[in-house]
Design a protein around this motif. Structure first.
Motif, short mmCIF file in Angstrom:
data_model
loop_
_atom_site.label_atom_id
_atom_site.label_comp_id
_atom_site.label_asym_id
_atom_site.label_seq_id
_atom_site.Cartn_x
_atom_site.Cartn_y
_atom_site.Cartn_z
N VAL A 222 -8.98 -2.39 -22.34
CA VAL A 222 -8.42 -2.83 -23.62
C VAL A 222 -9.51 -2.89 -24.69
N GLU A 223 -10.67 -3.45 -24.32
CA GLU A 223 -11.78 -3.55 -25.28
C GLU A 223 -12.25 -2.17 -25.71
N ARG B 112 -9.60 -0.48 -28.11
CA ARG B 112 -9.62 -1.05 -29.46
C ARG B 112 -10.88 -0.65 -30.22
N ARG C 157 -2.82 1.86 -26.87
CA ARG C 157 -2.21 1.60 -25.56
C ARG C 157 -2.49 2.75 -24.59
N ALA D 88 -6.12 2.73 -23.40
CA ALA D 88 -6.32 1.65 -22.43
C ALA D 88 -5.77 2.04 -21.06
#
Length: 421
Positions: free
Chosen positions: A227-228, A231, A270, A273
């Motif tokens: 996720v990090e 983003r 998304r 990730a």
């Protein structure tokens, strides 16, 4: 692609002469439908399953007969999801927005919008694969009614459960019967995948064995990191390229495909990730990213992601002998340019010598032509009291040879130009 069906023997009497021709025909059809699957690398199939796992609507583009419908049938069977197929072009807008049903007192309770039967079945099942076929032949009014279904998963007053995934298929307008371009609002809600055939897959499938569709294996330990990373990748690009946040294409045809908007960038986060957590190959990520924000912005994002993984120039300068340089030429070039830029930003003798040692290591472990520009730039940074390191002698031949090759190429191009006049 035919679905993998269990072998079921038709009931044929022991005496073949007493069997009807239809019984024998049914038995033959059963044998023809008896196929199996095998694990096989398939980039577009992996991209499809990854987007389905990420719970994003997917739109498969391909010529008629290419196998889009069969692929979805096989995917539903492999994932053990009930398949519901809806031909968008033969439905009315009210079939997706809901049919008005007048109750006892409309002034008090309003007029509810009743959903179609297939939506009710999906809700009762709690899970499934909703396949919207022939999307490019649906008229604009039907496309408008599909907006809420695709984005909010609502049909009339009914909310589809989280276990329902949405996949659509469309033919290019040139090969669609009475085809329409997709409206920009509807197109921007999909991950667009170009569906093509692989000769070897088709031949092996016709022989009875098709590739197996499986959901990606997500590493639980990588989820926060994924996720990090996603983003940081998207935000890093958009910080430097604010014009890419929203760019509606000029042509009607391109508006019906993938293009960048805050919505499609959120979908991209998304997908990155999920691809990171699944350890997907770069080719798979490329299909998904370009299918969400378009080729231009997608390729810029992929290049930005590549640079995120490059080693820190300061760490390389601290230990040039133990430096690990990328294998890919473009990434290695970017690393060497970054090292030279770091020396330029903070020049001193030790850092200058370390940069030369790193260029020598690059020549020893990869293509030598990549050091020509960094070596030339680094040489220009020398100050008068800095002795020329011995390592430069190892690079002198490379730089000289490259320059002679460039001069020869320039002379050849000039001679060709004169001869053509």
């Amino acid at each position: 692609m035919p679905t993998c069906t269990p072998f079921v023997t038709s009931v044929i009497p022991d005496d073949p002469t007493s069997a009807s021709q239809l019984d024998i025909a049914d038995h033959l059809l059963t044998l023809l439908g008896d196929t199996t699957t095998e694990p096989r690398p398939d980039t577009q199939l992996e991209a499809l399953t990854l987007a389905v796992a990420a719970d994003l609507p997917v739109l498969l583009w391909g010529e008629p007969g290419i196998g889009k419908t069969a692929a979805l049938t096989q995917l539903a069977a492999a994932l053990d999801l009930p398949l519901t197929t809806v031909i968008a072009s033969v439905h009315e807008p009210s079939d997706f927005s809901g049919l008005p049903v007048v109750g006892d007192d409309p002034a008090m309770h309003g007029v509810p919008m009743a959903p179609p039967d297939w939506a009710v079945r999906l809700v009762r099942a709690g899970r499934g694969l909703l396949f919207l076929d022939e999307l490019s032949t649906a008229p604009p009014a039907v496309q408008a009614a599909l907006l809420r279904l695709v984005l909010e998963r609502r049909i009339g007053a009914l909310q589809l459960p989280p276990g329902v995934r949405i996949v659509a298929a469309a033919n290019p307008r040139s090969s669609a019967a009475d085809g329409w371009e997709l409206s920009p609002p509807l197109a921007n809600r999909f991950v667009h995948l170009q569906w093509t055939h692989d000769h070897e897959v088709v031949v092996r499938g016709l022989g009875g064995t098709w590739p197996r569709a499986t959901l990606p294996r997500l590493d639980p330990g990588k989820l926060p990191e994924a996720v990090e990373f996603a983003r940081r990748a998207v935000c890093g690009l958009l910080t430097g390229r604010p014009g890419l946040v929203h760019r509606l294409p000029n042509s009607e045809a391109r508006r019906g495909g993938p293009w960048p908007s805050p919505r499609s960038w959120e979908m991209t986060v998304r997908l990155i990730a999920f691809a990171t957590a699944a350890g997907s190959a770069r080719d798979v990520l490329s299909l998904l990213v370009r299918g969400t924000v378009g080729d231009g912005p997608g390729l810029e994002l992929l290049a930005s992601v590549d640079r995120m993984d490059l080693p820190d120039p300061e760490l390389l300068l601290a230990d040039p002998a133990g430096a690990e340089l990328p294998e890919r030429g473009d990434l290695r070039q970017a690393v060497l340019d970054g090292v030279v830029a770091a020396v330029r930003a903070r020049p001193d003798r030790a850092r200058w010598d370390a940069a030369w040692a790193l260029l020598v290591r690059a020549v020893e472990t990869g293509a030598s032509d990549l050091v020509v520009v960094p070596a030339t730039t680094l040489a220009s940074l020398r100050q008068q009291d800095w002795d020329v390191p011995a390592s430069i002698e190892q690079l002198a031949g490379v730089v000289s040879l490259s320059r002679r090759a460039d001069h020869a190429a320039a002379r050849t191009a000039a001679a060709t130009g004169k001869a053509g006049r």
